[in-house]
Design a protein around this motif. Structure first.
Motif, mmCIF file in Angstrom:
data_model
loop_
_atom_site.group_PDB
_atom_site.id
_atom_site.type_symbol
_atom_site.label_atom_id
_atom_site.label_comp_id
_atom_site.label_asym_id
_atom_site.label_seq_id
_atom_site.Cartn_x
_atom_site.Cartn_y
_atom_site.Cartn_z
ATOM 1 N N ALA A 1 4.702 -7.022 -0.268
ATOM 2 C CA ALA A 1 4.853 -8.114 0.707
ATOM 3 C C ALA A 1 6.325 -8.343 1.039
ATOM 4 N N TYR A 2 7.168 -8.340 0.022
ATOM 5 C CA TYR A 2 8.612 -8.524 0.233
ATOM 6 C C TYR A 2 9.183 -7.383 1.076
ATOM 7 N N GLY A 3 8.745 -6.161 0.806
ATOM 8 C CA GLY A 3 9.222 -5.010 1.567
ATOM 9 C C GLY A 3 8.801 -5.063 3.025
ATOM 10 N N LEU A 4 7.545 -5.426 3.291
ATOM 11 C CA LEU A 4 7.064 -5.518 4.670
ATOM 12 C C LEU A 4 7.777 -6.648 5.423
ATOM 13 N N ALA A 5 8.028 -7.758 4.742
ATOM 14 C CA ALA A 5 8.726 -8.881 5.389
ATOM 15 C C ALA A 5 10.111 -8.467 5.859
ATOM 16 N N ASN A 6 10.800 -7.677 5.051
ATOM 17 C CA ASN A 6 12.129 -7.200 5.434
ATOM 18 C C ASN A 6 12.057 -6.066 6.450
ATOM 19 N N ALA A 7 11.069 -5.189 6.311
ATOM 20 C CA ALA A 7 10.947 -4.057 7.235
ATOM 21 C C ALA A 7 10.678 -4.529 8.654
ATOM 22 N N PHE A 8 9.828 -5.552 8.813
ATOM 23 C CA PHE A 8 9.493 -6.054 10.144
ATOM 24 C C PHE A 8 10.384 -7.223 10.563
ATOM 25 N N ILE B 1 3.973 -9.805 13.198
ATOM 26 C CA ILE B 1 3.075 -10.510 12.287
ATOM 27 C C ILE B 1 1.718 -9.816 12.226
ATOM 28 N N TRP B 2 1.229 -9.371 13.386
ATOM 29 C CA TRP B 2 -0.050 -8.646 13.419
ATOM 30 C C TRP B 2 0.036 -7.353 12.616
ATOM 31 N N MET B 3 1.110 -6.615 12.794
ATOM 32 C CA MET B 3 1.250 -5.332 12.103
ATOM 33 C C MET B 3 1.345 -5.522 10.592
ATOM 34 N N SER B 4 2.171 -6.451 10.146
ATOM 35 C CA SER B 4 2.303 -6.680 8.707
ATOM 36 C C SER B 4 1.004 -7.198 8.108
ATOM 37 N N SER B 5 0.267 -8.011 8.869
ATOM 38 C CA SER B 5 -1.024 -8.531 8.385
ATOM 39 C C SER B 5 -2.067 -7.430 8.275
#
Length: 465
Positions: A185-192, A329-333
């Motif tokens: 989750a932390y990685g995706l938050a930073n990636a996007f 947000i859609w992609m990370s979700s």
């Protein structure tokens, strides 16, 4: 010594210049009047409110006001002139809310002394109050309570303890849930490059234990339901400590600029403890009222379907704003539960679990208890932060439900087709048996000659004649 008066005069001159500049800067002051005691300005979507800015200045200046994101709020009067002769002056900034958000009002001095600065000011836009949204929140809370009671009624420890001999599947699942998923989750938050609020929402979802939805899909997909239930129960107990710990580790970088995003550890711990109570009630029902447990088992699938329909029926209109979220947000979700399931399946196969158990671990890891995250957010965070944080848990729950429903439908379809082929193969075999026995499926002899052949292998019609 002759230069002493000159030096003294020069020093005096520079001191007077510094004092003059200090005097000029001392006359530049500003204050914001938000209409309340908040350090930010609050308004609703489509509402127009006046933010008062009082300025004391020694020179004429021109102020320019802009929104950091015009999809969040608009400034209706973008430029104002402030005359020193009228100082102090109260400038009225007209702001119109557009969409739920936390953004900044940028103020620039476009004419006048350049070293005058006014920092950005926080503007918070609320969603209009909706009774339906409150009903949905408490319906989710009721759903959670009922689901945890149901989980308790299935906690037959004589069966569950078999999953701890050895506890390979449970251990793999818990490691993935409380170590890999928060990190993912932390990685995706930073990636996007998600906003602070969305990042907190994704990490909060990633720290949640497994949920009732994973149990339902395990049941529908003919996985190891007992293993799924055991993992959910174990992760719910461990979440009392691991969830606050992971939130403390991973959310700090996203909460420094907004005190309302600080993790309310006490409130979250309270809610997690409250959820343990219905599990205990379910266990009491199991051992004290076994007939009630049988009724719960019979009602499990239809009740699950009913709750899913109710959740969608209430949730979509009540929380429609989440569908207007940006693509990041859609992609990370969408990626979060998918990658989580793949990780769970990979580690389960590395751990040499059988196919049924491996798929169960994948479901338990990928299908986090997003509804728990949503309920916690609504009860622990203020608005509009709660709405912004809740977007990702809501989208994850929706996308997981859609993906799980599609997978379940495909599985049931393939299963029926395979059964149909098996039935057709059995029918063909039966026909061949009928032909071999002259239409008599039991294989009983129709003639005396056949009877003699069956009773005496050496019998021949010619010898009998």
């Amino acid at each position: 010594m002759a230069n002493m008066p000159t030096c003294f005069i020069s020093m005096l001159f520079y001191m007077l210049v510094l004092l003059a500049f200090a005097h000029v800067h001392a006359e530049f002051n500003y204050t914001f009047d938000t209409g309340d005691d908040n350090s930010y300005f609050l308004l609703e979507e489509d509402e127009v409110r006046i933010l008062n800015l009082t300025i004391t200045v020694s020179e004429d200046i021109t102020l320019s006001f802009t929104s950091s994101d015009e999809s969040a709020f608009n400034v209706l009067n973008g430029k104002e002139y402030v005359y020193a002769a009228d100082s102090p002056v109260t400038v009225q900034i007209e702001i119109q809310g557009v969409f739920v958000s936390v953004e900044k009002l940028r103020i620039e001095i476009t004419q006048g002394v350049e070293d005058y600065t006014i920092p950005d000011f926080t503007i918070k836009v609320l969603r209009p109050y909706s009774v339906l949204s409150d009903i949905f929140t408490y319906a989710l809370l009721l759903w959670l309570l009922i689901s945890y009671v149901t989980m308790g009624t299935k906690m037959d420890f004589s069966i569950i303890k078999t999953k701890f001999k050895p506890p390979t599947g449970i251990t793999i699942g818990l490691i993935c849930q409380f170590f890999l998923m928060p990190l993912l989750a932390y990685g995706l938050a930073n990636a996007f490059k998600l906003s602070n609020e969305s990042s907190v929402g994704l990490i909060l979802d990633g720290t949640c234990p497994g949920g009732w939805l994973s149990n339902i899909f395990s049941l529908l997909l003919d996985c190891d339901f007992v293993l799924s239930l055991t993992m959910t129960f174990s992760s719910t107990i461990l979440a009392l400590g691991m969830m606050p710990l992971n939130l403390f580790i991973y959310t700090r970088t996203f909460t420094d600029d907004n005190d309302d995003l600080k993790t309310p550890f006490f409130e979250l711990a309270q809610q997690l403890l409250i959820l343990v109570i219905p599990v205990g009630i379910g266990i009491i029902i199991l051992y004290k009222f076994p007939k009630a447990t049988e009724i719960c088992e019979k009602l499990l699938k239809p009740f699950a379907t009913f709750l899913i329909v109710i959740a969608l029926g209430l949730g979509i209109p009540a929380e429609f704003y989440v569908f207007l979220s940006p693509w990041e947000i859609w992609m990370s979700s969408a990626l979060f539960p998918l990658i989580g399931s793949i990780l769970g399946l990979t580690f389960a196969l590395i751990g040499r679990l059988d196919r049924q158990s491996a798929v169960t671990v994948a479901l338990e890891v990928g299908v986090q208890n997003s509804l728990l995250a949503k309920t916690m957010v609504d009860l622990a965070y203020p608005e509009p932060e709660s709405d912004l944080i809740a977007r990702i848990p809501l989208l994850i729950a929706l996308l997981t439900l859609i993906e799980g429903t599609i997978i379940t439908a495909v599985y049931i379809l393939v299963k029926r087709l395979c059964h149909k082929e098996e039935d057709e193969a059995d029918l063909v075999k039966d026909k061949k048996d009928v032909e071999l026995t002259n239409g008599n499926k039991t294989g009983e002899p129709k003639t005396d000659i056949e009877a003699g052949a069956q009773s005496n292998p050496g019998f021949t019609p010619e010898a009998n004649m």
